[in-house]
Design a protein around this motif. Structure first.
Motif, PDB file in Angstrom:
ATOM      1  N   VAL A  35       0.830  -1.437  -0.098  1.00  0.00           N
ATOM      2  CA  VAL A  35      -0.249   0.077   0.044  1.00  0.00           C
ATOM      3  C   VAL A  35       0.898   1.008  -0.322  1.00  0.00           C
ATOM      4  O   VAL A  35       2.708   0.704   0.384  1.00  0.00           O
ATOM      5  CB  VAL A  35      -1.500   0.089   1.036  1.00  0.00           C
ATOM      6  N   TRP A  36      -0.099   2.541  -0.679  1.00  0.00           N
ATOM      7  CA  TRP A  36       1.342   3.583  -0.823  1.00  0.00           C
ATOM      8  C   TRP A  36       1.875   4.555   0.839  1.00  0.00           C
ATOM      9  O   TRP A  36       2.567   4.724   0.760  1.00  0.00           O
ATOM     10  CB  TRP A  36       0.441   4.270  -1.294  1.00  0.00           C
ATOM     11  N   ARG A  37       1.125   4.141   1.959  1.00  0.00           N
ATOM     12  CA  ARG A  37       1.559   3.898   3.134  1.00  0.00           C
ATOM     13  C   ARG A  37       2.525   3.614   3.454  1.00  0.00           C
ATOM     14  O   ARG A  37       3.411   4.058   4.521  1.00  0.00           O
ATOM     15  CB  ARG A  37      -0.050   4.189   3.529  1.00  0.00           C
ATOM     16  N   ASN A  38       3.292   2.447   3.311  1.00  0.00           N
ATOM     17  CA  ASN A  38       3.932   1.210   3.784  1.00  0.00           C
ATOM     18  C   ASN A  38       5.399   1.765   2.928  1.00  0.00           C
ATOM     19  O   ASN A  38       6.535   1.025   2.608  1.00  0.00           O
ATOM     20  CB  ASN A  38       3.182   0.341   3.650  1.00  0.00           C
ATOM     21  N   GLN A  95      -7.191   7.508  10.976  1.00  0.00           N
ATOM     22  CA  GLN A  95      -6.411   7.256  11.852  1.00  0.00           C
ATOM     23  C   GLN A  95      -5.058   8.821  11.437  1.00  0.00           C
ATOM     24  O   GLN A  95      -4.775   9.232  12.487  1.00  0.00           O
ATOM     25  CB  GLN A  95      -5.377   5.542  11.135  1.00  0.00           C
ATOM     26  N   GLU A  96      -4.940   8.915  10.396  1.00  0.00           N
ATOM     27  CA  GLU A  96      -4.089  10.279   9.977  1.00  0.00           C
ATOM     28  C   GLU A  96      -4.636  11.354  10.179  1.00  0.00           C
ATOM     29  O   GLU A  96      -3.789  12.328  11.190  1.00  0.00           O
ATOM     30  CB  GLU A  96      -4.162  10.157   8.118  1.00  0.00           C
ATOM     31  N   ASP A 154       4.268   5.722  11.294  1.00  0.00           N
ATOM     32  CA  ASP A 154       3.470   5.423  12.047  1.00  0.00           C
ATOM     33  C   ASP A 154       2.748   6.528  13.057  1.00  0.00           C
ATOM     34  O   ASP A 154       2.118   7.673  13.066  1.00  0.00           O
ATOM     35  CB  ASP A 154       4.573   4.702  13.748  1.00  0.00           C
ATOM     36  N   LYS A 155       3.788   8.331  12.896  1.00  0.00           N
ATOM     37  CA  LYS A 155       3.043   9.568  13.078  1.00  0.00           C
ATOM     38  C   LYS A 155       2.551   9.849  12.058  1.00  0.00           C
ATOM     39  O   LYS A 155       1.214  10.161  12.552  1.00  0.00           O
ATOM     40  CB  LYS A 155       4.219  10.107  13.923  1.00  0.00           C
ATOM     41  N   PHE A 178      13.837   4.638  11.843  1.00  0.00           N
ATOM     42  CA  PHE A 178      13.401   6.715  11.551  1.00  0.00           C
ATOM     43  C   PHE A 178      11.824   6.466  10.472  1.00  0.00           C
ATOM     44  O   PHE A 178      11.035   6.976  10.817  1.00  0.00           O
ATOM     45  CB  PHE A 178      14.602   6.799  11.203  1.00  0.00           C
ATOM     46  N   TRP A 179      12.130   5.799   9.589  1.00  0.00           N
ATOM     47  CA  TRP A 179      11.101   5.555   8.274  1.00  0.00           C
ATOM     48  C   TRP A 179       9.458   4.583   9.294  1.00  0.00           C
ATOM     49  O   TRP A 179       8.675   5.352   9.114  1.00  0.00           O
ATOM     50  CB  TRP A 179      11.356   4.930   7.725  1.00  0.00           C
TER      51      TRP A 179
END
Length: 172
Positions: free
Chosen positions: A101-104, A169-170, A134-135, A128-129
């Motif tokens: 998925v693009w968020r990963n 979630q964002e 996660d944030k 770090f990534w």
């Protein structure tokens, strides 16, 4: 007295030595009793639905890659090199769970991806990534719609419900 050579005919020579050729006998296969029908053991079922194989869910298609590039730009996210490779932040593979998925995903140049300064060689850089995503996107950034549905976080594995959940979630 005739001592000349008188050969036998071919049929007389072979008489009694050749068997008549029989037609081949085919065995009729009887159906086996108590035999279960073959089933594909690689298909995962959840609530009577077929869930795609993890290899299909880890793959990155063109649409997903374009969404990642829209977010980060078409260059390495660190140095801006236009020759990039897409890196799975939560690694894909056997039960690890990082999906395509693009968020990963994050675009990285070869040096920052697999090189001496890369995320595959420096574990702190990889962490770090993970912390950054996660944030940015919440703790479920690496999951796809099937993962969220099987965990009970969305009602159905549809794109609309998945995007709605990820946007909520964002905002947190």
């Amino acid at each position: 007295m005739d001592l000349g050579f008188h050969p036998y005919s071919k049929s007389n020579q072979l008489a009694g030595h050749q068997k008549e050729k029989d037609t081949p006998k085919f065995k009729v296969q009887k159906p086996r009793k108590n035999r279960k029908p073959k089933s594909n053991k690689n298909v995962e079922m959840f609530h009577n639905r077929k869930v795609p194989h993890w290899k299909q869910r880890d793959a990155v298609n063109r649409k997903t890659a374009n969404q990642t590039l829209r977010f980060y730009g078409e260059a390495c996210a660190i140095c801006g090199d236009p020759n990039y490779q897409l890196h799975h932040i939560q690694h894909k593979g056997y039960g690890i769970g990082g999906r395509g998925v693009w968020r990963n995903l994050v675009p990285l140049c070869e040096l920052h991806h697999t090189g001496a300064e890369g995320v595959h060689t420096i574990k702190a850089f990889d962490q770090f990534w993970k912390d950054k995503h996660d944030k940015l996107f919440g703790p479920h950034y690496f999951k796809d719609r099937w993962d969220l549905w099987m965990e009970g976080l969305i009602e159905n594995p549809t794109e609309e419900l998945y995007e709605k959940f990820m946007q909520s979630q964002e905002r947190r």
